[in-house]
Design a protein around this motif. Structure first.
Motif, PDB file in Angstrom:
ATOM      1  N   UNK A 301       0.808  -1.221   0.000  1.00 35.17           N
ATOM      2  CA  UNK A 301       0.000   0.000   0.000  1.00 35.17           C
ATOM      3  C   UNK A 301       0.842   1.271   0.000  1.00 35.17           C
ATOM      4  N   UNK A 302       2.119   1.172   0.345  1.00 34.12           N
ATOM      5  CA  UNK A 302       2.990   2.357   0.278  1.00 34.12           C
ATOM      6  C   UNK A 302       3.302   2.702  -1.181  1.00 34.12           C
ATOM      7  N   UNK A 303       3.671   1.685  -1.967  1.00 37.18           N
ATOM      8  CA  UNK A 303       3.926   1.957  -3.395  1.00 37.18           C
ATOM      9  C   UNK A 303       2.626   2.295  -4.121  1.00 37.18           C
ATOM     10  N   UNK A 304       1.521   1.733  -3.667  1.00 36.30           N
ATOM     11  CA  UNK A 304       0.232   2.087  -4.267  1.00 36.30           C
ATOM     12  C   UNK A 304      -0.048   3.575  -4.063  1.00 36.30           C
ATOM     13  N   UNK A 305       0.287   4.071  -2.880  1.00 35.48           N
ATOM     14  CA  UNK A 305       0.127   5.497  -2.610  1.00 35.48           C
ATOM     15  C   UNK A 305       1.151   6.312  -3.398  1.00 35.48           C
ATOM     16  N   UNK A 306       2.399   5.900  -3.389  1.00 37.36           N
ATOM     17  CA  UNK A 306       3.441   6.661  -4.062  1.00 37.36           C
ATOM     18  C   UNK A 306       3.214   6.759  -5.564  1.00 37.36           C
ATOM     19  N   UNK A 307       2.749   5.678  -6.181  1.00 43.42           N
ATOM     20  CA  UNK A 307       2.594   5.652  -7.636  1.00 43.42           C
ATOM     21  C   UNK A 307       1.300   6.318  -8.099  1.00 43.42           C
ATOM     22  N   UNK A 308       0.178   6.002  -7.437  1.00 47.70           N
ATOM     23  CA  UNK A 308      -1.125   6.450  -7.925  1.00 47.70           C
ATOM     24  C   UNK A 308      -1.974   7.158  -6.867  1.00 47.70           C
ATOM     25  N   UNK A 309      -1.387   7.438  -5.699  1.00 47.18           N
ATOM     26  CA  UNK A 309      -2.117   8.072  -4.595  1.00 47.18           C
ATOM     27  C   UNK A 309      -3.340   7.242  -4.184  1.00 47.18           C
ATOM     28  N   UNK A 310      -3.217   5.926  -4.239  1.00 49.30           N
ATOM     29  CA  UNK A 310      -4.276   5.040  -3.774  1.00 49.30           C
ATOM     30  C   UNK A 310      -4.295   5.022  -2.252  1.00 49.30           C
ATOM     31  N   UNK A 311      -5.469   4.872  -1.684  1.00 53.80           N
ATOM     32  CA  UNK A 311      -5.613   4.931  -0.238  1.00 53.80           C
ATOM     33  C   UNK A 311      -6.123   3.607   0.338  1.00 53.80           C
ATOM     34  N   UNK A 312      -6.004   3.470   1.649  1.00 50.64           N
ATOM     35  CA  UNK A 312      -6.462   2.269   2.358  1.00 50.64           C
ATOM     36  C   UNK A 312      -7.878   2.493   2.879  1.00 50.64           C
ATOM     37  N   UNK A 313      -8.799   2.684   1.946  1.00 52.24           N
ATOM     38  CA  UNK A 313     -10.173   3.013   2.325  1.00 52.24           C
ATOM     39  C   UNK A 313     -11.014   1.795   2.674  1.00 52.24           C
ATOM     40  N   UNK A 314     -10.454   0.599   2.514  1.00 57.33           N
ATOM     41  CA  UNK A 314     -11.155  -0.616   2.905  1.00 57.33           C
ATOM     42  C   UNK A 314     -12.365  -0.907   2.045  1.00 57.33           C
ATOM     43  N   UNK A 315     -13.361  -1.558   2.643  1.00 59.58           N
ATOM     44  CA  UNK A 315     -14.573  -1.900   1.916  1.00 59.58           C
ATOM     45  C   UNK A 315     -15.771  -1.872   2.864  1.00 59.58           C
ATOM     46  N   UNK A 316     -16.954  -2.059   2.287  1.00 61.11           N
ATOM     47  CA  UNK A 316     -18.185  -2.146   3.063  1.00 61.11           C
ATOM     48  C   UNK A 316     -18.811  -3.519   2.782  1.00 61.11           C
ATOM     49  N   UNK A 317     -19.069  -4.281   3.829  1.00 62.05           N
ATOM     50  CA  UNK A 317     -19.582  -5.639   3.655  1.00 62.05           C
ATOM     51  C   UNK A 317     -20.949  -5.600   2.976  1.00 62.05           C
ATOM     52  N   UNK A 318     -21.166  -6.599   2.100  1.00 63.51           N
ATOM     53  CA  UNK A 318     -22.363  -6.553   1.281  1.00 63.51           C
ATOM     54  C   UNK A 318     -23.498  -7.451   1.696  1.00 63.51           C
ATOM     55  N   UNK A 319     -23.256  -8.466   2.515  1.00 66.13           N
ATOM     56  CA  UNK A 319     -24.340  -9.376   2.869  1.00 66.13           C
ATOM     57  C   UNK A 319     -24.054 -10.014   4.227  1.00 66.13           C
ATOM     58  N   UNK A 320     -25.041 -10.736   4.751  1.00 63.43           N
ATOM     59  CA  UNK A 320     -24.862 -11.431   6.028  1.00 63.43           C
ATOM     60  C   UNK A 320     -25.153 -10.542   7.222  1.00 63.43           C
ATOM     61  N   UNK A 321     -24.830 -11.061   8.377  1.00 62.79           N
ATOM     62  CA  UNK A 321     -25.145 -10.363   9.626  1.00 62.79           C
ATOM     63  C   UNK A 321     -24.365  -9.067   9.796  1.00 62.79           C
ATOM     64  N   UNK A 322     -23.235  -8.955   9.126  1.00 61.72           N
ATOM     65  CA  UNK A 322     -22.426  -7.740   9.229  1.00 61.72           C
ATOM     66  C   UNK A 322     -22.581  -6.846   7.998  1.00 61.72           C
ATOM     67  N   UNK A 323     -23.607  -7.080   7.197  1.00 63.01           N
ATOM     68  CA  UNK A 323     -23.827  -6.303   5.969  1.00 63.01           C
ATOM     69  C   UNK A 323     -23.896  -4.816   6.268  1.00 63.01           C
ATOM     70  N   UNK A 324     -23.231  -4.049   5.440  1.00 65.45           N
ATOM     71  CA  UNK A 324     -23.217  -2.602   5.576  1.00 65.45           C
ATOM     72  C   UNK A 324     -22.125  -2.075   6.467  1.00 65.45           C
ATOM     73  N   UNK A 325     -21.438  -2.948   7.201  1.00 62.68           N
ATOM     74  CA  UNK A 325     -20.368  -2.513   8.091  1.00 62.68           C
ATOM     75  C   UNK A 325     -19.065  -2.312   7.319  1.00 62.68           C
ATOM     76  N   UNK A 326     -18.191  -1.490   7.896  1.00 70.42           N
ATOM     77  CA  UNK A 326     -16.902  -1.221   7.267  1.00 70.42           C
ATOM     78  C   UNK A 326     -15.891  -2.294   7.672  1.00 70.42           C
ATOM     79  N   UNK A 327     -14.979  -2.596   6.734  1.00 69.06           N
ATOM     80  CA  UNK A 327     -14.025  -3.679   6.954  1.00 69.06           C
ATOM     81  C   UNK A 327     -12.671  -3.286   6.372  1.00 69.06           C
ATOM     82  N   UNK A 328     -11.624  -3.446   7.148  1.00 65.64           N
ATOM     83  CA  UNK A 328     -10.238  -3.207   6.753  1.00 65.64           C
ATOM     84  C   UNK A 328      -9.971  -1.743   6.379  1.00 65.64           C
ATOM     85  N   UNK A 329     -10.780  -0.841   6.878  1.00 65.26           N
ATOM     86  CA  UNK A 329     -10.550   0.585   6.648  1.00 65.26           C
ATOM     87  C   UNK A 329      -9.266   1.024   7.348  1.00 65.26           C
ATOM     88  N   UNK A 330      -8.409   1.740   6.617  1.00 64.69           N
ATOM     89  CA  UNK A 330      -7.114   2.171   7.129  1.00 64.69           C
ATOM     90  C   UNK A 330      -6.052   1.097   7.035  1.00 64.69           C
TER      91      UNK A 330
END
Length: 376
Positions: A301-330
């Motif tokens: 993720x450091x080279x991802x940031x250095x090359x393309x300014x990509x960030x560690x924004x994680x994802x939002x779970x799509x289904x199941x009991x934790x649907x809609x929650x944030x995951x791996x943010x940061x």
């Protein structure tokens, strides 16, 4: 010299003084009488005509503005009442019945600054000048507001935004300088103001993706959640759709790929699109899973940031009991591609960056992930 030669000679000399002398000579009883009268010289000034104008070449072209103007070559022998620029998106020979930016310059050159123009639009414009006879027009010039090579101006979430452009040091491809919805270009891999929004795969920017980030690890969805699966590619509401923890693992009921896999522009501006799996792979080192870059390439993720300014924004779970929650943010950067994974009907390819490695993997279509656009 006889009297008549004298008379005509005098008249010619006085003609240079803007009037003529008419001599009438009479001889009465041996006396010579000379009668002198005057009259106005004939007016040699031509009648007035419409002005003659040329259009100045365009300068300072951006995605929303440009500088033009014109030169009044001739006023047509009548006072200029107004001058300026006329322009149109549809009329290739614009006139005063189209859009007008007018001034009162009566001679010489003038400059007009055009602002508030639509991005990725062709305009036709020309200079004009008007006198009592009518209006004269200059040559038509064409303005294309895609000419700015450093910025992209478009409408996102109902607002006009301007993003920069990054050229990949690995592939030379042009990328937007931030995720869709990002408030700025990232200053670090975990700069939450650059995280932007999290989209369900193939879904338009209808509000379901909007996130209010308050720290590098915490965010809150702006709109609600529903478990009702959409029956159309355009759900018609702004809720995040969470299917049950079973097939179809998609926010859409029939799992069709007639979304970004077919219309890859997706929520990106005109001339840009959601990257394909192979376009992401070309940015990733061949030493990583799914990477094809033989020289250089993203490795974490450091080279991802250095090359393309990509960030560690994680994802939002799509289904199941934790649907809609944030995951791996940061912690991880998770970005959609426009490609459906072959053999996985409900899964699309993603670029994922971690602290020690990266990979081209996949995720279920109901998951919310970042979108970074690449130029066509």
């Amino acid at each position: 010299m006889n009297f008549f030669s004298f008379c005509f000679g005098l008249s010619n000399r006085q003609d240079r003084l803007a009037f003529s002398i008419l001599l009438k000579c009479f001889s009465i009883g041996g006396l010579i009488l000379i009668v002198i009268s005057s009259c106005n010289k004939k007016n040699d000034t031509p009648p007035p005509t419409v002005p003659t104008v040329t259009t100045t070449a365009l300068t300072n072209i951006t995605t929303s503005s440009a500088t033009s103007g014109g030169t009044i070559v001739s006023d047509g022998n009548a006072k200029i009442s107004q001058s300026g620029i006329v322009w149109s998106k549809v009329n290739k020979t614009p006139t005063l019945t189209d859009s007008v930016i007018a001034g009162t310059t009566s001679s010489g050159s003038f400059t007009i600054n055009l602002g508030g123009l639509d991005f990725n639009t062709v305009y036709y414009l020309r200079a004009f000048a008007t006198n009592i006879v009518g209006t004269g027009y200059g040559n038509v010039v064409m303005l294309n507001t895609t000419n700015d090579t450093t910025k992209v101006r478009f409408t996102y979430n109902g607002q006009e935004v301007v993003y920069g452009i990054i050229v990949s040091p690995t592939t030379g491809k042009k990328w937007l300088d931030r995720n869709l919805g990002g408030k700025r270009i990232a200053t670090s891999f975990d700069d939450y103001q650059a995280y932007g929004d999290l989209f369900q795969w193939g879904r338009p920017a209808d509000g379901h993706q909007l996130i209010n980030w308050t720290s590098s690890a915490i965010g809150a969805a702006i709109n609600g959640v529903t478990t009702v699966i959409a029956t159309s590619d355009i759900p018609g509401h702004s809720n995040f759709i969470t299917p049950p923890a079973a097939t179809p693992y998609d926010w859409r009921n029939d799992n069709n790929s007639n979304r970004w896999a077919t219309v890859s522009q997706g929520p990106c501006p005109s001339g840009w699109h959601v990257p394909t799996r192979s376009e992401w792979g070309a940015e990733v080192s061949s030493a990583a899973t799914g990477g094809t870059a033989s020289i250089g390439g993203i490795t974490d993720y450091i080279t991802a940031y250095n090359f393309l300014k990509l960030t560690a924004s994680g994802r939002r779970r799509g289904y199941g009991s934790s649907a809609g929650q944030f995951h791996r943010t940061g912690i991880s950067g998770i970005y959609w591609s426009s490609s459906i994974l072959t053999g996985f009907y409900t899964t699309a390819s993603q670029f994922q960056s971690f602290d020690t490695d990266v990979q081209i993997d996949g995720d279920d279509l109901s998951v919310g992930a970042s979108v970074r656009c690449i130029k066509n």
